[in-house]
Motif scaffolding. Structure first.
Motif, PDB file in Angstrom:
ATOM      1  N   LEU A  11     105.833  16.569 -47.202  1.00 33.92           N
ATOM      2  CA  LEU A  11     107.029  16.046 -47.851  1.00 33.92           C
ATOM      3  C   LEU A  11     107.248  14.589 -47.467  1.00 33.92           C
ATOM      4  CD1 LEU A  11     109.564  16.622 -49.594  1.00 33.92           C
ATOM      5  CD2 LEU A  11     110.743  17.180 -47.462  1.00 33.92           C
TER       6      LEU A  11
ATOM      7  N   PHE B 233     106.943  12.841 -57.578  1.00 33.30           N
ATOM      8  CA  PHE B 233     107.592  14.095 -57.926  1.00 33.30           C
ATOM      9  C   PHE B 233     106.577  15.128 -58.379  1.00 33.30           C
ATOM     10  CE2 PHE B 233     111.648  11.739 -58.324  1.00 33.30           C
ATOM     11  CZ  PHE B 233     112.430  12.603 -57.589  1.00 33.30           C
TER      12      PHE B 233
ATOM     13  N   THR C  47     105.616  17.976 -56.182  1.00 34.20           N
ATOM     14  CA  THR C  47     106.510  19.118 -55.960  1.00 34.20           C
ATOM     15  C   THR C  47     106.280  20.250 -56.949  1.00 34.20           C
ATOM     16  OG1 THR C  47     108.281  18.332 -57.412  1.00 34.20           O
ATOM     17  CG2 THR C  47     108.252  17.507 -55.158  1.00 34.20           C
TER      18      THR C  47
ATOM     19  N   SER D 291     116.707  19.004 -44.527  1.00 32.37           N
ATOM     20  CA  SER D 291     116.423  18.311 -45.787  1.00 32.37           C
ATOM     21  C   SER D 291     115.471  19.141 -46.629  1.00 32.37           C
ATOM     22  CB  SER D 291     115.805  16.945 -45.486  1.00 32.37           C
ATOM     23  OG  SER D 291     115.429  16.296 -46.689  1.00 32.37           O
ATOM     24  N   ASN D 292     115.838  19.356 -47.889  1.00 37.17           N
ATOM     25  CA  ASN D 292     115.044  20.232 -48.743  1.00 37.17           C
ATOM     26  C   ASN D 292     114.982  19.673 -50.157  1.00 37.17           C
ATOM     27  OD1 ASN D 292     114.382  22.581 -50.531  1.00 37.17           O
ATOM     28  ND2 ASN D 292     114.288  23.610 -48.556  1.00 37.17           N
ATOM     29  N   SER D 293     113.778  19.590 -50.701  1.00 40.07           N
ATOM     30  CA  SER D 293     113.590  19.003 -52.027  1.00 40.07           C
ATOM     31  C   SER D 293     113.659  20.026 -53.160  1.00 40.07           C
ATOM     32  CB  SER D 293     112.233  18.297 -52.086  1.00 40.07           C
ATOM     33  OG  SER D 293     111.174  19.239 -51.907  1.00 40.07           O
TER      34      SER D 293
ATOM     35  N   ASN E 217     114.917  19.233 -57.253  1.00 42.53           N
ATOM     36  CA  ASN E 217     113.752  19.176 -58.125  1.00 42.53           C
ATOM     37  C   ASN E 217     113.783  20.246 -59.222  1.00 42.53           C
ATOM     38  OD1 ASN E 217     112.303  16.907 -57.231  1.00 42.53           O
ATOM     39  ND2 ASN E 217     111.563  18.030 -55.459  1.00 42.53           N
TER      40      ASN E 217
END
Length: 249
Positions: free
Chosen positions: A81, A87, A90, A219-221, A225
């Motif tokens: 990450l 992007f 992901t 922290s998390n995407s 997304n």
């Protein structure tokens, strides 16, 4: 490293002793490869058999593979990450075919009921998707009521599920019910094998850098997304049909 392993314990039917071992491994993941299976069992006040049973339940060949893979999973995800500037990184299995299938399914359900569901931090995302689809004149509903799925508003409804783990029991049960009744199911979930994927007509797998963080404490995407990908897909749908977002009601 702290982690909420509740869903893992339920999914793999771990005993209390096995849960204690897994929690110890995760909390000491950076140094776990330096500890022998006997050291772990002694620290957790259990036998080495408990540790081996845990490895087998988690689908690993043994203790060494379990600790190595868990370390790669938990520490490697965060490193990936931090290094990623795209992007596209992901969306682990995104393809033009999936994009086309999304457009096809959405087009087929233009006059059908579309149910959207998500829990926890996925709930506001599900409600956003419901509002966006309603704005586009789809018959969209955010609903937990099982009666709506048993007696849907239209003959062939669509279910859209948002679940980070893919293991939320009520959501997977609804997805299973819909699949058994030949309803289409679109899911947005993580990039691991999970139950929800088995009941989905179309799945979008998103990179999850914190698989065990069910409380969203780091922290998390994943969550932003989902919205990013959904907006991109809606843009493709509008472009395909040469449409514009209509004025508000």
């Amino acid at each position: 490293m702290k982690a909420d392993i509740t869903k893992i314990c339920i999914k793999y039917k771990l005993t209390d002793s096995e849960e204690d071992v897994l929690r110890f491994i995760i909390e000491n993941i950076e140094t776990i490869e330096n500890l022998s299976i006997r050291s772990v069992s002694n620290t957790c006040y259990c036998s080495t058999t408990v540790v081996m049973n845990l490895a087998k339940k988690l689908k690993y060949k043994g203790y060494s593979e379990m600790t190595q893979k868990l370390k790669e999973e938990l520490l490697g995800k965060q490193e990936d990450l931090n290094k990623s500037n795209s992007f596209l990184h992901t969306f682990s299995d995104f393809s033009n075919l999936k994009k086309e299938n999304f457009i096809k399914i959405l087009t087929q359900h233009k006059k059908e009921a579309i149910y959207i569901i998500g829990s926890g931090f996925c709930e506001p995302i599900a409600k956003y998707i419901q509002d966006k689809l309603m704005l586009l004149r789809f018959h969209s509903f955010f609903t937990w009521h099982r009666e709506n799925y048993i007696n849907p508003h239209t003959e062939k409804p669509l279910l859209i599920c948002i679940s980070k783990s893919g293991e939320t029991s009520y959501i997977t049960e609804l997805a299973k019910f819909c699949k058994e009744h030949n309803y289409s199911v679109i899911s947005f979930t993580n990039d691991k094998n999970n139950t929800l994927k088995n009941f989905s007509t179309l799945t979008f797998s998103l990179f999850d850098n914190a698989v065990l963080d069910e409380q969203n404490s780091v922290s998390n995407s994943f969550y932003p997304n989902v919205l990013f990908l959904f907006e991109y897909l809606i843009g493709c749908y509008l472009e395909h049909h040469k449409l514009e977002i209509p004025d508000s009601y």
